[in-house]
Design a protein around this motif. Structure first.
Motif, short mmCIF file in Angstrom:
data_model
loop_
_atom_site.label_atom_id
_atom_site.label_comp_id
_atom_site.label_asym_id
_atom_site.label_seq_id
_atom_site.Cartn_x
_atom_site.Cartn_y
_atom_site.Cartn_z
N MET A 141 0.85 -1.19 0.00
CA MET A 141 0.00 0.00 0.00
C MET A 141 0.88 1.24 0.00
O MET A 141 1.68 1.45 0.92
CB MET A 141 -0.91 0.01 1.23
CG MET A 141 -1.82 1.21 1.32
SD MET A 141 -2.85 1.15 2.81
CE MET A 141 -3.86 2.60 2.57
N LYS A 142 0.76 2.08 -1.02
CA LYS A 142 1.56 3.29 -1.11
C LYS A 142 0.81 4.46 -0.47
O LYS A 142 -0.33 4.76 -0.84
CB LYS A 142 1.87 3.62 -2.57
CG LYS A 142 2.82 2.62 -3.23
CD LYS A 142 3.19 3.09 -4.63
CE LYS A 142 4.17 2.12 -5.27
NZ LYS A 142 4.57 2.55 -6.63
N VAL A 143 1.47 5.09 0.50
CA VAL A 143 0.88 6.21 1.22
C VAL A 143 1.73 7.44 0.98
O VAL A 143 2.95 7.41 1.19
CB VAL A 143 0.77 5.93 2.73
CG1 VAL A 143 0.20 7.15 3.46
CG2 VAL A 143 -0.09 4.70 2.99
N LEU A 144 1.09 8.54 0.56
CA LEU A 144 1.77 9.83 0.40
C LEU A 144 1.39 10.70 1.59
O LEU A 144 0.22 11.05 1.76
CB LEU A 144 1.37 10.50 -0.91
CG LEU A 144 1.91 11.92 -1.12
CD1 LEU A 144 3.43 11.95 -1.07
CD2 LEU A 144 1.40 12.49 -2.45
N VAL A 180 2.99 -1.00 4.22
CA VAL A 180 2.97 0.40 3.82
C VAL A 180 4.31 0.80 3.21
O VAL A 180 5.37 0.59 3.81
CB VAL A 180 2.64 1.32 5.02
CG1 VAL A 180 2.98 2.78 4.68
CG2 VAL A 180 1.17 1.20 5.38
N GLU A 181 4.25 1.37 2.01
CA GLU A 181 5.41 2.02 1.38
C GLU A 181 5.19 3.52 1.51
O GLU A 181 4.28 4.07 0.89
CB GLU A 181 5.52 1.61 -0.08
CG GLU A 181 6.67 2.29 -0.83
CD GLU A 181 6.67 1.96 -2.31
OE1 GLU A 181 6.91 2.87 -3.12
OE2 GLU A 181 6.41 0.79 -2.65
N LEU A 182 6.01 4.18 2.32
CA LEU A 182 5.77 5.58 2.67
C LEU A 182 6.53 6.54 1.76
O LEU A 182 7.73 6.37 1.52
CB LEU A 182 6.17 5.84 4.12
CG LEU A 182 5.91 7.26 4.62
CD1 LEU A 182 4.41 7.53 4.76
CD2 LEU A 182 6.61 7.50 5.95
N HIS A 183 5.80 7.55 1.30
CA HIS A 183 6.39 8.69 0.59
C HIS A 183 5.90 9.95 1.29
O HIS A 183 4.80 9.98 1.85
CB HIS A 183 5.96 8.70 -0.88
CG HIS A 183 6.45 7.53 -1.66
ND1 HIS A 183 7.59 7.58 -2.43
CD2 HIS A 183 5.97 6.26 -1.77
CE1 HIS A 183 7.78 6.39 -3.00
NE2 HIS A 183 6.81 5.57 -2.61
N ALA A 184 6.71 11.00 1.28
CA ALA A 184 6.34 12.24 1.96
C ALA A 184 6.68 13.44 1.10
O ALA A 184 7.63 13.42 0.32
CB ALA A 184 7.07 12.34 3.30
N ALA A 185 5.87 14.49 1.24
CA ALA A 185 6.09 15.73 0.50
C ALA A 185 5.82 16.92 1.43
O ALA A 185 4.68 17.09 1.85
CB ALA A 185 5.18 15.79 -0.73
N HIS A 190 1.32 6.33 -8.00
CA HIS A 190 0.15 5.44 -7.90
C HIS A 190 -0.23 5.25 -6.43
O HIS A 190 -0.45 4.13 -5.96
CB HIS A 190 0.43 4.09 -8.57
CG HIS A 190 0.80 4.20 -10.03
ND1 HIS A 190 -0.12 4.52 -11.01
CD2 HIS A 190 2.00 4.06 -10.65
CE1 HIS A 190 0.49 4.56 -12.19
NE2 HIS A 190 1.78 4.29 -12.00
N ALA A 191 -0.30 6.38 -5.72
CA ALA A 191 -0.58 6.35 -4.28
C ALA A 191 -1.98 5.81 -4.02
O ALA A 191 -2.95 6.20 -4.67
CB ALA A 191 -0.43 7.75 -3.69
N ASP A 192 -2.07 4.93 -3.03
CA ASP A 192 -3.36 4.39 -2.62
C ASP A 192 -4.07 5.31 -1.63
O ASP A 192 -5.30 5.28 -1.52
CB ASP A 192 -3.17 3.01 -1.97
CG ASP A 192 -2.55 2.01 -2.93
OD1 ASP A 192 -3.22 1.65 -3.91
OD2 ASP A 192 -1.40 1.60 -2.69
N LEU A 193 -3.29 6.12 -0.91
CA LEU A 193 -3.85 7.01 0.10
C LEU A 193 -2.96 8.22 0.27
O LEU A 193 -1.73 8.09 0.28
CB LEU A 193 -3.98 6.27 1.45
CG LEU A 193 -4.44 7.09 2.65
CD1 LEU A 193 -5.89 7.54 2.47
CD2 LEU A 193 -4.30 6.28 3.94
N VAL A 194 -3.57 9.39 0.40
CA VAL A 194 -2.84 10.62 0.71
C VAL A 194 -3.28 11.08 2.10
O VAL A 194 -4.48 11.22 2.36
CB VAL A 194 -3.12 11.73 -0.32
CG1 VAL A 194 -2.34 13.00 0.04
CG2 VAL A 194 -2.76 11.26 -1.73
N LEU A 223 -8.60 10.67 -5.86
CA LEU A 223 -7.68 10.07 -4.90
C LEU A 223 -8.35 9.88 -3.54
O LEU A 223 -9.21 10.68 -3.15
CB LEU A 223 -6.44 10.95 -4.73
CG LEU A 223 -5.55 11.10 -5.97
CD1 LEU A 223 -4.46 12.13 -5.71
CD2 LEU A 223 -4.92 9.77 -6.35
N ALA A 224 -7.93 8.84 -2.82
CA ALA A 224 -8.38 8.64 -1.44
C ALA A 224 -7.54 9.54 -0.54
O ALA A 224 -6.30 9.47 -0.58
CB ALA A 224 -8.23 7.18 -1.05
#
Length: 219
Positions: free
Chosen positions: A1-4, A25-30, A61-65, A86-87
């Protein structure tokens, strides 16, 4: 699951820490911060730039922001991302207005019958002077003396927007949180935040010197 995860503060670091406790969870941050970088990948995108965040979320291709800071929420970034399909975890602009305007929040509380400090037409000691809009936790001035009142009025006048003047309520402050999708409410544990810069609850307010949960006094 990719989370931004959107944001760069301590709040977002705590969210990142909790999110990454899930092994899927695969975490990305901005834009993130050094602490978050130890938990996931940070991207140089501003939290208030809805268009750039949308492009980043799509490219990942984030699953959740998950949006942490108040600023992007009040600006309607969650609405922009939801409109694109987007979710998103975070309130839309209309709901975030409760956080973005203290005078509006007081109107909501009065309409709902929630007790709140009385508003004052004229500043006098003791009182509390507040910037109506967002001020990163630095827009509230507790005035117990004439000198503090003068300093508070000068500092508040330097902030953008209007002011809210309230009676001073003495006592401990406790924050109560709940999650809602507009239909269901899920209460969370209470927390206590310590805003003053000095020991002994002294000095000017800050964005927060530390907090803890649960609150022993409410246990």
């Amino acid at each position: 699951m990719k989370v931004l995860l959107v944001g760069s503060g301590g709040r977002e670091h705590a969210l990142a820490w909790k999110l990454t406790q899930r092994p899927d969870v695969e975490l990305h941050a901005a834009p993130g911060n050094p602490g978050i970088a130890a938990l996931g990948q940070c991207h140089p995108v501003r939290a208030e730039d809805g268009e750039a965040l949308l492009g980043l979320a799509r490219s990942l291709h984030a699953d959740l922001v998950v949006i942490g800071p108040e600023g992007p929420l009040v600006a309607g970034v969650a609405d922009e991302l939801r409109h694109a399909g987007l979710a998103v975890f975070g309130p839309g602009r209309a709901a975030a207005r409760i956080e973005g305007s203290k005078s509006f929040a007081k109107d909501v509380m009065r309409a709902a019958g929630v007790p709140t400090a009385e508003s004052l037409a004229v500043a006098r000691v003791p009182c509390v002077i507040k910037a109506d809009g967002l001020a990163a936790g630095k827009g509230v001035f507790v005035c117990r003396t004439a000198a503090e009142l003068d300093a508070g009025l000068q500092a508040a006048a330097a902030l953008p927007g209007s002011l809210v003047i309230e009676e001073l309520l003495d006592g401990e402050e406790v924050s109560l949180f709940a999650l809602s999708d507009g239909r269901t409410i899920v209460p969370l544990a209470a927390a206590q935040d310590f805003k003053r810069i000095g020991d002994g609850d002294l000095g000017p307010n800050t964005g927060g010197m530390g907090s803890y949960s649960p609150v022993p006094r409410l246990a």
